[in-house]
Design a protein around this motif. Structure first.
Motif, short mmCIF file in Angstrom:
data_model
loop_
_atom_site.label_atom_id
_atom_site.label_comp_id
_atom_site.label_asym_id
_atom_site.label_seq_id
_atom_site.Cartn_x
_atom_site.Cartn_y
_atom_site.Cartn_z
N GLY A 223 0.82 -1.20 0.00
CA GLY A 223 0.00 0.00 0.00
C GLY A 223 0.85 1.26 0.00
N LEU A 224 0.25 2.37 0.38
CA LEU A 224 0.96 3.64 0.40
C LEU A 224 1.83 3.76 1.66
N SER A 225 2.90 4.51 1.52
CA SER A 225 3.77 4.75 2.67
C SER A 225 3.06 5.64 3.68
N ASP A 226 3.57 5.61 4.93
CA ASP A 226 2.99 6.45 5.98
C ASP A 226 3.04 7.93 5.62
N LYS A 227 4.08 8.32 4.87
CA LYS A 227 4.22 9.72 4.48
C LYS A 227 2.98 10.22 3.74
N TRP A 228 2.51 9.43 2.78
CA TRP A 228 1.34 9.84 2.01
C TRP A 228 0.06 9.71 2.84
N MET A 229 -0.06 8.63 3.60
CA MET A 229 -1.28 8.42 4.37
C MET A 229 -1.46 9.51 5.42
N GLU A 230 -0.39 9.91 6.06
CA GLU A 230 -0.47 10.90 7.12
C GLU A 230 -0.76 12.31 6.60
N GLN A 231 -0.29 12.61 5.40
CA GLN A 231 -0.43 13.97 4.88
C GLN A 231 -1.54 14.13 3.86
N ALA A 232 -2.26 13.05 3.59
CA ALA A 232 -3.37 13.14 2.63
C ALA A 232 -4.53 13.95 3.19
#
Length: 274
Positions: A223-232
């Protein structure tokens, strides 16, 4: 004027074979375009080619030589080769008798069309060339503004990407960039960042994709990295009603893009009067 090659030991032939290797493609800044439709789309979109190799014995239709002449007139060297030679150069199991060599297109984020209301697609760490090629086809079909490939695992100039995209690699603006730089670029443009994850609670049809948006997808495995999930700005999922817990990433991209298309068409459709 076309030249002819019948020897498997010819240096041109050897170099085409070398370009199957990513290191050679990167070192020479070249890519291989094989097949009628990919070469046609490249030509129609102004891609400058260095060479076009052809073998009439493998042609599937009657328009191939017209395309060869068109590419030749744009400045490429045309080279007729024997069947054994083309079979050695070809990447496909079933060659179509056309193969071109072109320079890689070098773009940065600054070269992309900057549309605050645009429909952008971000693909993080996509591993399989076939998936990336199919994503390009969907992006083209849905009229996506651009595709940004982040933290690449697959070379966008892999012959399997070119093949699976059926030439849409040349119709959709594509750039490779790091995730942090891409996120900053999206913020600067004012795009809403939509992260697709099977673990998100909100359904993809329930969020606003008619506004300027960057749809971000990752690999099926991680899936997506935490970077993208947290800043989406938005996290969405696609309902899974069977036993499988996720879709192929290219299938997910198609659904998400066409939901954005549907919403945008509704927004611009004329109101009906009773």
């Amino acid at each position: 004027m076309a030249i002819s090659i019948t020897s498997l030991q010819n240096e041109r032939v050897k170099n085409v074979v070398k370009l199957r290797n990513r290191n050679q493609r990167d070192e020479q800044r070249k890519l291989v375009i094989e097949g009628y439709r990919p070469i046609l789309r490249a030509t129609e979109n102004g891609v400058s080619m260095d060479e076009i190799y052809y073998c009439p014995a493998f042609f599937l239709g009657s328009n191939e030589m017209d395309l060869v002449r068109r590419v030749e007139q744009s400045g490429a060297q045309s080279v007729e080769v024997a069947e054994t030679v083309f079979a050695k150069m070809a990447y496909r199991d079933r060659p179509e008798g056309l193969l071109a060599i072109a320079p890689q297109v070098e773009r940065t984020l600054a070269d992309l069309p900057a549309d605050p209301k645009g429909l952008y697609l971000v693909a993080e760490a996509i591993e399989k060339p076939g998936n990336l090629g199919t994503i390009l086809r969907s992006a083209d079909a849905a009229g996506a503004t651009a595709l940004i490939v982040c933290d690449r695992c697959t070379d966008i100039y892999n012959p399997n990407v070119v093949r699976a995209s059926i030439g849409t690699l040349f119709t959709v603006p594509v750039v490779e960039a790091g995730s942090q730089a891409t996120l900053a670029w999206c913020r600067e443009l004012g795009l809403k960042v939509l992260a697709a994850s099977p673990h998100a609670s909100e359904c993809y049809t329930d969020v606003d994709m008619a506004q300027g948006v960057a749809i971000v997808v990752g690999t099926e495995q991680y899936g997506l990295s935490d970077k993208w999930m947290e800043q989406a700005d938005m996290q969405v999922s696609i309902p899974m009603l069977g036993q499988a817990d996720s879709l192929n990433v290219a299938s997910s991209v198609t659904l998400l893009l066409y939901e954005a298309v549907r919403q945008r068409r509704l927004l611009t459709a004329p109101a009906h009067r009773d």
